[in-house]
Design a protein around this motif. Structure first.
Motif, PDB file in Angstrom:
ATOM      1  N   HIS A  70      10.596  -1.691   1.506  1.00  0.00           N
ATOM      2  CA  HIS A  70       9.565  -2.727   1.552  1.00  0.00           C
ATOM      3  C   HIS A  70       8.912  -2.851   0.187  1.00  0.00           C
ATOM      4  O   HIS A  70       8.611  -1.851  -0.471  1.00  0.00           O
ATOM      5  CB  HIS A  70       8.505  -2.418   2.613  1.00  0.00           C
ATOM      6  CG  HIS A  70       9.012  -2.491   4.008  1.00  0.00           C
ATOM      7  ND1 HIS A  70       9.332  -3.680   4.628  1.00  0.00           N
ATOM      8  CD2 HIS A  70       9.287  -1.503   4.915  1.00  0.00           C
ATOM      9  CE1 HIS A  70       9.752  -3.433   5.859  1.00  0.00           C
ATOM     10  NE2 HIS A  70       9.743  -2.128   6.055  1.00  0.00           N
ATOM     11  N   ARG A  71       8.681  -4.072  -0.210  1.00  0.00           N
ATOM     12  CA  ARG A  71       8.079  -4.361  -1.504  1.00  0.00           C
ATOM     13  C   ARG A  71       6.698  -3.705  -1.633  1.00  0.00           C
ATOM     14  O   ARG A  71       5.896  -3.757  -0.697  1.00  0.00           O
ATOM     15  CB  ARG A  71       7.958  -5.876  -1.664  1.00  0.00           C
ATOM     16  CG  ARG A  71       7.338  -6.346  -2.963  1.00  0.00           C
ATOM     17  CD  ARG A  71       7.241  -7.856  -2.962  1.00  0.00           C
ATOM     18  NE  ARG A  71       6.571  -8.361  -4.146  1.00  0.00           N
ATOM     19  CZ  ARG A  71       6.276  -9.650  -4.340  1.00  0.00           C
ATOM     20  NH1 ARG A  71       6.612 -10.549  -3.420  1.00  0.00           N
ATOM     21  NH2 ARG A  71       5.657 -10.031  -5.441  1.00  0.00           N
ATOM     22  N   ASP A  72       6.438  -3.096  -2.768  1.00  0.00           N
ATOM     23  CA  ASP A  72       5.132  -2.509  -3.094  1.00  0.00           C
ATOM     24  C   ASP A  72       4.711  -1.386  -2.145  1.00  0.00           C
ATOM     25  O   ASP A  72       3.543  -0.993  -2.132  1.00  0.00           O
ATOM     26  CB  ASP A  72       4.026  -3.580  -3.099  1.00  0.00           C
ATOM     27  CG  ASP A  72       4.086  -4.458  -4.343  1.00  0.00           C
ATOM     28  OD1 ASP A  72       4.785  -4.081  -5.299  1.00  0.00           O
ATOM     29  OD2 ASP A  72       3.432  -5.516  -4.360  1.00  0.00           O
ATOM     30  N   MET A  73       5.643  -0.843  -1.379  1.00  0.00           N
ATOM     31  CA  MET A  73       5.271   0.224  -0.463  1.00  0.00           C
ATOM     32  C   MET A  73       4.841   1.469  -1.219  1.00  0.00           C
ATOM     33  O   MET A  73       4.034   2.267  -0.718  1.00  0.00           O
ATOM     34  CB  MET A  73       6.447   0.539   0.459  1.00  0.00           C
ATOM     35  CG  MET A  73       6.057   1.291   1.714  1.00  0.00           C
ATOM     36  SD  MET A  73       4.946   0.347   2.765  1.00  0.00           S
ATOM     37  CE  MET A  73       3.883   1.640   3.373  1.00  0.00           C
ATOM     38  N   ALA A  74       5.328   1.643  -2.440  1.00  0.00           N
ATOM     39  CA  ALA A  74       4.918   2.803  -3.228  1.00  0.00           C
ATOM     40  C   ALA A  74       3.424   2.750  -3.537  1.00  0.00           C
ATOM     41  O   ALA A  74       2.760   3.789  -3.602  1.00  0.00           O
ATOM     42  CB  ALA A  74       5.724   2.866  -4.524  1.00  0.00           C
ATOM     43  N   ARG A  75       2.873   1.553  -3.714  1.00  0.00           N
ATOM     44  CA  ARG A  75       1.436   1.434  -3.974  1.00  0.00           C
ATOM     45  C   ARG A  75       0.633   1.877  -2.753  1.00  0.00           C
ATOM     46  O   ARG A  75      -0.411   2.518  -2.876  1.00  0.00           O
ATOM     47  CB  ARG A  75       1.073  -0.008  -4.337  1.00  0.00           C
ATOM     48  CG  ARG A  75       1.602  -0.439  -5.685  1.00  0.00           C
ATOM     49  CD  ARG A  75       1.256  -1.880  -6.005  1.00  0.00           C
ATOM     50  NE  ARG A  75      -0.189  -2.105  -6.102  1.00  0.00           N
ATOM     51  CZ  ARG A  75      -0.731  -3.284  -6.389  1.00  0.00           C
ATOM     52  NH1 ARG A  75       0.053  -4.339  -6.600  1.00  0.00           N
ATOM     53  NH2 ARG A  75      -2.036  -3.418  -6.467  1.00  0.00           N
ATOM     54  N   ILE A  76       1.123   1.542  -1.582  1.00  0.00           N
ATOM     55  CA  ILE A  76       0.449   1.974  -0.355  1.00  0.00           C
ATOM     56  C   ILE A  76       0.579   3.476  -0.191  1.00  0.00           C
ATOM     57  O   ILE A  76      -0.383   4.168   0.169  1.00  0.00           O
ATOM     58  CB  ILE A  76       1.032   1.223   0.856  1.00  0.00           C
ATOM     59  CG1 ILE A  76       0.744  -0.276   0.732  1.00  0.00           C
ATOM     60  CG2 ILE A  76       0.470   1.770   2.168  1.00  0.00           C
ATOM     61  CD1 ILE A  76       1.350  -1.123   1.835  1.00  0.00           C
ATOM     62  N   SER A  77       1.749   4.012  -0.483  1.00  0.00           N
ATOM     63  CA  SER A  77       1.977   5.449  -0.338  1.00  0.00           C
ATOM     64  C   SER A  77       1.067   6.247  -1.262  1.00  0.00           C
ATOM     65  O   SER A  77       0.527   7.287  -0.872  1.00  0.00           O
ATOM     66  CB  SER A  77       3.444   5.771  -0.632  1.00  0.00           C
ATOM     67  OG  SER A  77       3.689   7.150  -0.535  1.00  0.00           O
ATOM     68  N   MET A  78       0.874   5.764  -2.498  1.00  0.00           N
ATOM     69  CA  MET A  78       0.071   6.511  -3.454  1.00  0.00           C
ATOM     70  C   MET A  78      -1.401   6.554  -3.063  1.00  0.00           C
ATOM     71  O   MET A  78      -2.142   7.422  -3.528  1.00  0.00           O
ATOM     72  CB  MET A  78       0.223   5.904  -4.851  1.00  0.00           C
ATOM     73  CG  MET A  78       1.619   6.048  -5.424  1.00  0.00           C
ATOM     74  SD  MET A  78       1.797   5.417  -7.111  1.00  0.00           S
ATOM     75  CE  MET A  78       1.220   6.832  -8.043  1.00  0.00           C
ATOM     76  N   ALA A  79      -1.817   5.636  -2.212  1.00  0.00           N
ATOM     77  CA  ALA A  79      -3.225   5.579  -1.808  1.00  0.00           C
ATOM     78  C   ALA A  79      -3.501   6.345  -0.519  1.00  0.00           C
ATOM     79  O   ALA A  79      -4.643   6.378  -0.059  1.00  0.00           O
ATOM     80  CB  ALA A  79      -3.656   4.126  -1.639  1.00  0.00           C
ATOM     81  N   HIS A  80      -2.468   6.942   0.081  1.00  0.00           N
ATOM     82  CA  HIS A  80      -2.659   7.619   1.358  1.00  0.00           C
ATOM     83  C   HIS A  80      -2.088   9.035   1.300  1.00  0.00           C
ATOM     84  O   HIS A  80      -1.131   9.306   0.576  1.00  0.00           O
ATOM     85  CB  HIS A  80      -1.999   6.831   2.491  1.00  0.00           C
ATOM     86  CG  HIS A  80      -2.686   5.540   2.790  1.00  0.00           C
ATOM     87  ND1 HIS A  80      -2.484   4.399   2.030  1.00  0.00           N
ATOM     88  CD2 HIS A  80      -3.583   5.201   3.750  1.00  0.00           C
ATOM     89  CE1 HIS A  80      -3.229   3.431   2.509  1.00  0.00           C
ATOM     90  NE2 HIS A  80      -3.897   3.884   3.540  1.00  0.00           N
ATOM     91  N   VAL A  81      -2.686   9.912   2.062  1.00  0.00           N
ATOM     92  CA  VAL A  81      -2.201  11.284   2.167  1.00  0.00           C
ATOM     93  C   VAL A  81      -1.738  11.524   3.598  1.00  0.00           C
ATOM     94  O   VAL A  81      -2.336  11.010   4.542  1.00  0.00           O
ATOM     95  CB  VAL A  81      -3.289  12.306   1.785  1.00  0.00           C
ATOM     96  CG1 VAL A  81      -3.599  12.213   0.306  1.00  0.00           C
ATOM     97  CG2 VAL A  81      -4.563  12.077   2.596  1.00  0.00           C
ATOM     98  N   PRO A  82      -0.666  12.281   3.767  1.00  0.00           N
ATOM     99  CA  PRO A  82      -0.078  12.448   5.107  1.00  0.00           C
ATOM    100  C   PRO A  82      -0.765  13.532   5.923  1.00  0.00           C
ATOM    101  O   PRO A  82      -0.103  14.398   6.496  1.00  0.00           O
ATOM    102  CB  PRO A  82       1.369  12.813   4.786  1.00  0.00           C
ATOM    103  CG  PRO A  82       1.275  13.559   3.507  1.00  0.00           C
ATOM    104  CD  PRO A  82       0.156  12.915   2.731  1.00  0.00           C
TER     105      PRO A  82
END
Length: 269
Positions: A121-133
């Motif tokens: 998915h486009r720009d999913m890395a930006r979302i991932s970098m803003a969240h912790v699992p």
């Protein structure tokens, strides 16, 4: 015999105050009820089409054909929606049981899989970098990853940092790939997971490095043919290998086989 005579009531004529409604096209199924899953799917559709900066609750509502207020029965905010999108990336993935003999291979598989999922998915890395699992749904994934580090024998301090290190590497790498895709799209090039014009650019960079004055740039000249990898996959694997070998350097040294102790100390100083 008429239907009425048969005991079947005839349809009454339309009343004068009955509103006319457009007939539903034959075979058109009724709209599926709104759900959290549909909201998340619509958000991915908007993300892929417009990118992270174009993702908004209003755009998601428009994609679903509902009012924005309808979304809040299923998600509490845009941040909540982004967290649900991030969590969705883990669906269907489970880290295998930690194997100390295969820990590096397991981490390679994890890193390559996570990169593919981010790239889906486009720009999913930006979302991932803003969240912790660290949500209840994702803690088992964190636990399984830590098990790989600790079972391999890494010191606890290193094991505690290693997962974040690898995840940050993957996120950053995919973020860069996405930037190149967007640049290619803006320039009318074909978007692809690899850099679309990378080979041509790589040749230009290598030729440039090789042309630099040897006195001022001896190392750039010496490494000019190696400074740029052929593909993004190759670059990713080389960077990952550097990280894994660095982690391996923290493993305790194997105990040397000193042989049987005969108790003979003659000749020792």
């Amino acid at each position: 015999m008429s239907d009425a005579a048969a005991g079947t009531p005839a349809s009454p004529p339309p009343s004068p105050w009955q509103r006319e409604r457009p007939a539903r096209p034959h075979g058109t199924p009724p709209r599926a009820p709104l759900s959290r899953e549909r909201v998340v799917e619509a958000a991915f559709t908007v993300l892929d089409r417009q990118g992270f900066d174009g993702l908004s609750m209003r755009q998601v509502a428009a994609e679903l054909g509902v009012a924005v207020s309808a979304l809040y029965a299923h998600v509490s905010s845009k941040d909540d929606l982004l967290e649900l999108m991030y969590t969705r990336l883990f669906d269907g993935y489970a880290m295998p049981a930690a194997d100390p003999e295969r820990w590096q291979e397991q981490l390679r598989d994890f890193a390559r899989t996570w990169r593919r999922r981010l790239m889906s998915h486009r720009d999913m890395a930006r979302i991932s970098m803003a969240h912790v699992p660290f949500t209840a749904e994702l803690l088992p994934h964190v636990e399984a990853l830590l098990a790989v580090f600790r079972t391999a024998g890494l010191p606890d301090r290193i094991a505690a940092e290693a997962g974040d290190l690898i995840s940050t590497y993957i996120d950053g790498f995919v973020l860069e790939e996405g930037m190149w895709q967007d640049r290619a799209a803006q320039q009318g090039g074909a978007a692809s997971p690899a850099r679309p014009d990378w080979r041509e650019m790589a040749d230009e960079m290598q030729n440039y490095f090789a042309s630099l004055p040897a006195r001022d740039f001896p190392h750039l000249r010496a490494l000019s043919g190696l400074m740029v990898a052929d593909t993004s996959d190759e670059r990713f694997d080389i960077g990952l290998e550097i990280i894994l070998r660095g982690l391996a350097s923290y493993l305790p040294a194997p105990e040397a086989d000193a042989g049987p102790d005969t108790g003979n100390t003659a000749g020792t100083v």
